[in-house]
Design a protein around this motif. Structure first.
Motif, PDB file in Angstrom:
ATOM      1  N   GLY A  87       0.800  -1.222   0.000  1.00 12.87           N
ATOM      2  CA  GLY A  87       0.000   0.000   0.000  1.00 12.87           C
ATOM      3  C   GLY A  87       0.828   1.266   0.000  1.00 12.87           C
ATOM      4  N   VAL A  88       2.148   1.159  -0.163  1.00 14.02           N
ATOM      5  CA  VAL A  88       3.009   2.339  -0.193  1.00 14.02           C
ATOM      6  C   VAL A  88       2.736   3.180  -1.437  1.00 14.02           C
ATOM      7  N   CYS A  89       2.433   2.506  -2.546  1.00 17.81           N
ATOM      8  CA  CYS A  89       2.235   3.173  -3.835  1.00 17.81           C
ATOM      9  C   CYS A  89       0.742   3.340  -4.123  1.00 17.81           C
ATOM     10  N   HIS A  90       0.345   4.551  -4.510  1.00 16.89           N
ATOM     11  CA  HIS A  90      -1.055   4.819  -4.835  1.00 16.89           C
ATOM     12  C   HIS A  90      -1.392   4.498  -6.288  1.00 16.89           C
ATOM     13  N   PHE A  91      -0.414   4.710  -7.193  1.00 12.58           N
ATOM     14  CA  PHE A  91      -0.642   4.513  -8.621  1.00 12.58           C
ATOM     15  C   PHE A  91       0.582   3.844  -9.241  1.00 12.58           C
ATOM     16  N   ALA A  92       0.375   2.866 -10.114  1.00 12.08           N
ATOM     17  CA  ALA A  92       1.475   2.187 -10.806  1.00 12.08           C
ATOM     18  C   ALA A  92       1.163   2.112 -12.295  1.00 12.08           C
ATOM     19  N   TYR A  93       2.164   2.423 -13.127  1.00 15.30           N
ATOM     20  CA  TYR A  93       1.963   2.449 -14.572  1.00 15.30           C
ATOM     21  C   TYR A  93       3.125   1.752 -15.281  1.00 15.30           C
ATOM     22  N   ASP A  94       2.912   1.440 -16.555  1.00 13.95           N
ATOM     23  CA  ASP A  94       3.892   0.672 -17.319  1.00 13.95           C
ATOM     24  C   ASP A  94       5.017   1.525 -17.888  1.00 13.95           C
ATOM     25  N   ASP A  95       4.809   2.811 -18.046  1.00 10.20           N
ATOM     26  CA  ASP A  95       5.840   3.656 -18.648  1.00 10.20           C
ATOM     27  C   ASP A  95       5.770   5.058 -18.070  1.00 10.20           C
ATOM     28  N   GLU A  96       6.845   5.800 -18.239  1.00  8.31           N
ATOM     29  CA  GLU A  96       6.950   7.134 -17.649  1.00  8.31           C
ATOM     30  C   GLU A  96       5.978   8.117 -18.275  1.00  8.31           C
ATOM     31  N   GLU A  97       5.761   8.008 -19.571  1.00  7.06           N
ATOM     32  CA  GLU A  97       4.870   8.949 -20.251  1.00  7.06           C
ATOM     33  C   GLU A  97       3.455   8.867 -19.692  1.00  7.06           C
ATOM     34  N   THR A  98       2.940   7.641 -19.530  1.00  3.92           N
ATOM     35  CA  THR A  98       1.594   7.472 -18.966  1.00  3.92           C
ATOM     36  C   THR A  98       1.555   7.941 -17.526  1.00  3.92           C
ATOM     37  N   CYS A  99       2.593   7.603 -16.786  1.00  2.00           N
ATOM     38  CA  CYS A  99       2.659   7.990 -15.381  1.00  2.00           C
ATOM     39  C   CYS A  99       2.581   9.500 -15.212  1.00  2.00           C
ATOM     40  N   LEU A 100       3.387  10.228 -15.973  1.00  2.00           N
ATOM     41  CA  LEU A 100       3.414  11.682 -15.835  1.00  2.00           C
ATOM     42  C   LEU A 100       2.122  12.319 -16.348  1.00  2.00           C
ATOM     43  N   ALA A 101       1.489  11.713 -17.341  1.00  2.00           N
ATOM     44  CA  ALA A 101       0.189  12.216 -17.801  1.00  2.00           C
ATOM     45  C   ALA A 101      -0.850  12.081 -16.692  1.00  2.00           C
ATOM     46  N   GLU A 102      -0.784  10.985 -15.931  1.00  2.00           N
ATOM     47  CA  GLU A 102      -1.731  10.786 -14.833  1.00  2.00           C
ATOM     48  C   GLU A 102      -1.436  11.725 -13.667  1.00  2.00           C
ATOM     49  N   VAL A 103      -0.170  12.086 -13.472  1.00  2.00           N
ATOM     50  CA  VAL A 103       0.147  13.092 -12.453  1.00  2.00           C
ATOM     51  C   VAL A 103      -0.514  14.417 -12.821  1.00  2.00           C
ATOM     52  N   ARG A 104      -0.451  14.767 -14.083  1.00  2.00           N
ATOM     53  CA  ARG A 104      -1.120  15.993 -14.546  1.00  2.00           C
ATOM     54  C   ARG A 104      -2.621  15.921 -14.281  1.00  2.00           C
ATOM     55  N   TYR A 105      -3.219  14.755 -14.539  1.00  2.00           N
ATOM     56  CA  TYR A 105      -4.656  14.594 -14.308  1.00  2.00           C
ATOM     57  C   TYR A 105      -4.990  14.738 -12.821  1.00  2.00           C
ATOM     58  N   LEU A 106      -4.181  14.129 -11.973  1.00  2.00           N
ATOM     59  CA  LEU A 106      -4.403  14.269 -10.531  1.00  2.00           C
ATOM     60  C   LEU A 106      -4.322  15.727 -10.107  1.00  2.00           C
TER      61      LEU A 106
END
Length: 528
Positions: free
Chosen positions: A236-255
């Motif tokens: 439970g340390v991680c709230h969100f996990a993604y397969d690549d950096e591009e998707t991850c950073l796009a979701e940070v923007r959405y958050l």
């Protein structure tokens, strides 16, 4: 005349006479340690610090701070290895036009390890974020403390931790794990509001696999010990996990688009294309009448919120409860919901911790709470009791009782026992409580209640099963009919499921100007 060490790309003794010299220095800082280091970073499937910042922030919006900073350490060959930025890029920019502060470790320089100058840069940008009242995003890709700098590097981490704690609940803090994070360095992300990870390339652990093997004899890989999937599903340390950096950073923007700039502002509202009065008749088909039949609460949330869009937090951990951010009539809301599809939606240790932290985050940042109940109780068992379900369940209770944002609860089917009280009942401060027809709010299910209350009658009967069935029916009719709680003022209204979206939106609009305070105190002492 100013001289520069050759290791930063400026010849000793070269005179700085005009702006061209400064431009050359800045270009050197932007290039970093060289092409081979960049190629090595890319070969690992990882972007450079500046490439990551470019994906996170609006194009052309980044303003860098202390780009030309150099470390001052001597010995162990450090004086011959001095690179501009000292391994961390710091500054601010915008995400959808709103200011965001950021720091990004540059793994190409000392493996992103933190030294004195490196830490001072982070301290400065953290202080600037708090002063400006804007979110802070850390892009983590570092090997921990710079061993060559000794205790000064450790003290640098202490300064980061202190600032994380003081900024908690003041500005949103988001940690994005894009590489290794070991030892004490893992505690800064743990102190922030949200942790993102990328599979295969990011790991978090206090002691690495080699130390684990030496101490316990256990053999495990880096990802097996502290990879994204482990922290998203198990710890439970991680709230969100993604397969690549591009998707991850796009979701940070959405958050970030769903969060306010700081604790003094409301979350950003948008014009809603989804009609607020839209009927939600599909809920009648999604939710079975029989209380024991499972269904996917995520589909219920999709039907209620704007355009069916929501961001689930901790989606893969403690899946018997759902925590999500969404919009309702253009306004951001936090949703806490039982998940009947997993463990029948019971509360247990993990679910209690997950929901408690989410509620506290929403309350800190002025995000109204909507709770959807279909909960049969707390999970029984020796493991739960010995694991401290009492104190962990109390965390959830404490979080709700302490929250001052608008709070609405809705009972879809059942709400039994202590779980009903803990999950946003009117008695612990919900502003408005609703229920669907067919709801059952009681101390426990009718079968269990009849077995306790009428135990002797059932045991002495010639036909125990027939007597039990009759008594269960009587108990339901007298104490568990859908309007029992409403008749006693514990439910404000029993609503048509097809009106759920409209009712919730109207209630939230009314509560938007709610003002509630807490007793004067330094801080509470929440259960641990």
């Amino acid at each position: 005349m100013t001289t520069y060490p050759s290791s930063v790309g400026v010849e000793p003794g070269r005179e700085r006479t005009h702006g061209g010299e400064l431009l050359a220095l800045r270009e050197r800082a932007l290039r970093g340690p060289g092409g081979k280091a960049t190629e090595a970073q890319h070969a690992k499937g990882k972007l450079t610090a500046r490439e990551r910042i470019g994906l996170l922030l609006d194009e052309g919006s980044f303003s860098e701070v202390e780009q030309l900073r150099l470390h001052r350490a001597q010995g162990f060959g450090l004086e011959a290895k001095r690179y501009y930025t000292d391994g961390v890029v710091t500054g601010w920019g915008t995400v959808e036009g709103r200011t965001v502060f950021v720091y990004a470790h540059d793994f190409r320089i000392f493996g992103g390890a933190l030294g004195e100058a490196h830490a001072e840069k982070i301290h400065k940008i953290m202080d600037m974020a708090v002063a400006a009242g804007a979110p802070l995003v850390s892009l983590n890709d570092g090997a921990g403390a710079r061993i060559q700098e000794g205790v000064t590097a450790l003290a640098g981490y202490g300064g980061i931790f202190q600032r994380n704690a003081k900024a908690s609940g003041v500005i949103p803090q988001i940690s994005v794990m894009l590489g290794p994070c070991a030892g004490g360095a893992a505690y800064s992300p743990a102190l922030t509001d949200f942790v993102f990870m990328v599979r295969e390339t990011s790991q978090m652990f206090i002691t690495g696999p080699d130390v684990v093997k030496a101490v316990t004899g256990e053999e495990i890989t880096h990802n097996g010990l502290g990879g994204a999937d482990v922290h998203a599903e198990t710890s439970g340390v991680c709230h969100f996990a993604y397969d690549d950096e591009e998707t991850c950073l796009a979701e940070v923007r959405y958050l970030l688009s769903l969060l306010p700039q700081n604790n003094r502002e409301a979350p950003p509202a948008v014009a809603a294309d989804d009609p607020v009065g839209r009927r939600t008749g599909a809920l009648l088909d999604l939710v079975p009448l029989e209380g024991s039949r499972p269904y996917d609460m995520a589909r219920v949330i999709e039907e209620i919120v704007d355009d069916g869009e929501f961001l689930e937090v901790h989606e893969r951990w403690a899946r018997n409860i759902v925590c999500a951010l969404a919009r309702l009539d253009g306004q951001v809301v936090g949703i806490v919901a039982s998940q009947p599809q997993v463990l029948a939606g019971v509360l247990d240790i993990g679910a209690s911790e997950k929901a408690a932290r989410f509620i506290q985050m929403c309350d800190a940042f002025n995000i109204p709470l909507v709770t959807l109940l279909d909960v049969p109780g707390f999970l029984p068992g020796v493991g739960q009791e010995h694991g401290g379900i009492i104190r962990h369940g109390a965390k959830l209770l404490y979080a709700y009782c302490n929250a001052t944002v608008p709070r609405i609860s809705l009972v879809l089917r059942k709400a039994y026992g202590g779980a009903y009280i803990v999950m946003e009942s009117q008695s612990i401060g919900a502003d408005l409580t609703y229920a669907w027809p067919g709801n059952e709010i009681a101390v426990m299910g009718a079968e269990g209640a009849a077995n306790v209350i009428f135990r002797r009658q059932i045991a002495e009967a010639d036909d125990p099963e027939a007597v039990r069935a009759r008594l269960v029916k009587e108990y339901k009719a007298e104490l568990m009919h859908p309007y029992y709680a409403a008749e006693r003022g514990l439910v404000d209204d029993v609503i048509d499921p097809a009106d759920t979206r409209a009712v919730l939106a109207r209630a939230l609009a009314m509560l938007r100007t709610k003002h509630a305070g807490l007793p004067s105190r330094k801080h509470g002492n929440p259960p641990q």
